[in-house]
Design an enzyme around this catalytic site. Structure first.
Site, PDB file in Angstrom:
ATOM      1  N   CYS A   1       8.758   5.820  34.963  1.00  0.00           N
ATOM      2  CA  CYS A   1       8.681   6.806  35.779  1.00  0.00           C
ATOM      3  C   CYS A   1       7.639   6.600  36.805  1.00  0.00           C
ATOM      4  O   CYS A   1       7.948   6.887  38.015  1.00  0.00           O
ATOM      5  CB  CYS A   1       8.160   8.066  34.837  1.00  0.00           C
ATOM      6  SG  CYS A   1       9.986   9.234  34.665  1.00  0.00           S
TER       7      CYS A   1
ATOM      8  N   CYS B   1       0.795  -1.253   0.047  1.00  0.00           N
ATOM      9  CA  CYS B   1      -0.003  -0.166   0.125  1.00  0.00           C
ATOM     10  C   CYS B   1       0.811   1.265  -0.225  1.00  0.00           C
ATOM     11  O   CYS B   1       0.531   2.375  -0.744  1.00  0.00           O
ATOM     12  CB  CYS B   1      -0.907  -0.022   1.221  1.00  0.00           C
ATOM     13  SG  CYS B   1      -2.332  -1.170   1.136  1.00  0.00           S
TER      14      CYS B   1
END
Lengths: 147, 265
Positions: free
Chosen positions: B226, B83
């Site tokens: 984190c 594509c």
């Protein structure tokens, strides 16, 4: 009016905060200090030093101190050196227990508080960062840092 | 604790302060001209590792991704290239524009989710798992096509509420340590946390090779790290909260050049 609102808010907060905070030792804040030991007994400065140095207790992420052999120290916050000259034991105790009472914008975690927190990970939920005994040990140690 | 009006009166200011804590949102955003990539704080050797494609471990993922680009997949028997053609032209600048709004989902999708939408809708293939080797490889290959391009979040009003939600999450205190992202990455950027310079948290180079991981990982993996450090409950990979954070962080880093695949400590 402002006082009334504050008082109402205080009431509401105390009611919602009570259950979780009940698991902790009771303490009384006087001015900017908690004058009495959380446990009723004095802490042990040598144990306190070890607690401060242990990475998982997070102190040295932000603070530095008189630890020449410790490579990894932070500079976000004041050095712990001289903390015992700057503050009384009672003042140190409140700053450890809940520094946000003195400065709501502080980045210092509340080491002895379990309420008013958001999305605490399951492993830590309902537990303070340090126990009452550990708080007393750290207070006793910091009080020895006179210069 | 003593009871009655007097003690309440003494307590009230302190409790009011507590209440304010929950409401206060951080942090002034970093002025655009003061922003810097985490690259600027790397040591010389780590910089050299990122700069040299033959030394950058992230390039191994890129090579895997290049192979996946032209491999036929799914019951449609179709490859990405069938594509999109040559990724060097068709994918140039694409990763720099994500997360982008997906009308069907009614919300932003990040580049990994876009890849999986293609797999589902165009290739009729199974989705790649988050942090899987194939997902990291293909997103690194697509990301490389934007290297050097400025981060360019779409000027799309439909993204705004999600960007705002991401900013709110970024500025919300959470976890046992009760910190918001902005406390470190805005207010204390450049300071040393346990001796390590705190970066400004611009996601310029994901997926990236992290020395601590000894592997390539996504921005969501970094966000999860984190949150774990803050002792906060992390989100499932692909959770809306992560994509909202990504949407905000990419906007916050708008105009900064892409570095994929970056190298970080």
């Amino acid at each position: 009016m402002k006082f009334m609102l504050t008082a109402l808010l205080a009431n509401a907060l105390m009611m919602t905060a009570a259950p979780a905070q009940d698991a902790l030792h009771r303490f009384e804040v006087v001015g900017d200090a908690i004058p009495s030991s959380l446990t009723g007994a004095p802490g042990d400065p040598a144990r306190g030093r070890a607690i401060v140095l242990k990475r998982e207790n997070t102190c040295l992420l932000c603070h530095s101190g008189p630890f020449p052999d410790e490579r990894f120290q932070g500079d976000l916050s004041p050095s712990l050196a001289g903390a015992g000259a700057r503050w009384s034991e009672g003042q140190l105790r409140l700053r450890l227990v809940d520094a946000s009472r003195l400065n709501p914008a502080t980045i210092m975690p509340s080491y002895y508080r379990v309420d008013g927190l958001t999305r605490v990970a399951p492993a830590w939920r309902g537990k303070p960062i340090l126990t009452a005994e550990q708080i007393e040990d750290v207070v006793a140690y910091l009080a020895t840092l006179r210069e | 604790m003593t009871s009655g009006w007097a003690s309440l009166r003494r307590l009230a200011p302190a409790v009011f302060v507590l209440a304010a804590t929950a409401i206060v949102t951080a942090s002034a955003e970093i002025p655009l001209n003061e922003r810097r990539s985490g690259y600027a704080d790397l040591g010389r050797e780590t910089k050299a590792m990122q700069d040299d494609d033959t030394a950058n471990p992230g390039m191994l993922a890129v090579l895997d991704g290049e192979a996946l680009w032209s491999a036929k997949a799914g019951s449609a028997g179709r490859s990405c290239a069938d594509c999109h053609g040559d990724a060097r032209t068709s994918m140039k600048g694409v990763a720099a524009r994500y997360p982008a709004f997906d009308a069907k989902a009614g919300r932003p999708v990040n580049i990994e989710q876009r890849i999986n939408l293609c797999r589902d809708e165009r290739q009729q293939a199974k989705p790649f798992a988050y942090e899987s080797r194939d997902m990291l490889a293909l997103s690194a290959f697509v990301g490389l096509q934007s290297r050097g391009q400025p981060i360019a979040p779409p000027d799309d009003a439909r993204l705004q509420p999600f960007r705002d939600a991401g900013r709110d999450t970024y500025n919300r205190r959470q976890g046992q340590l009760n910190l918001a992202c902005g406390h470190c990455h805005d207010d204390n950027r450049g300071q040393r946390l346990a001796g390590i310079v705190i970066p400004q948290a611009h996601p310029t180079g994901y997926p990236l090779y992290r020395l601590e991981w000894q592997s390539v990982g996504s921005l969501q993996r970094r966000l999860r790290n984190c949150l774990i450090g803050m002792r906060a409950e992390h989100y499932a990979y692909g959770a809306p909260e992560y994509v909202e954070l990504e949407t905000y962080l990419m906007w916050r880093a708008r105009g900064m050049p892409m570095e994929t695949p970056a190298v970080r400590p």
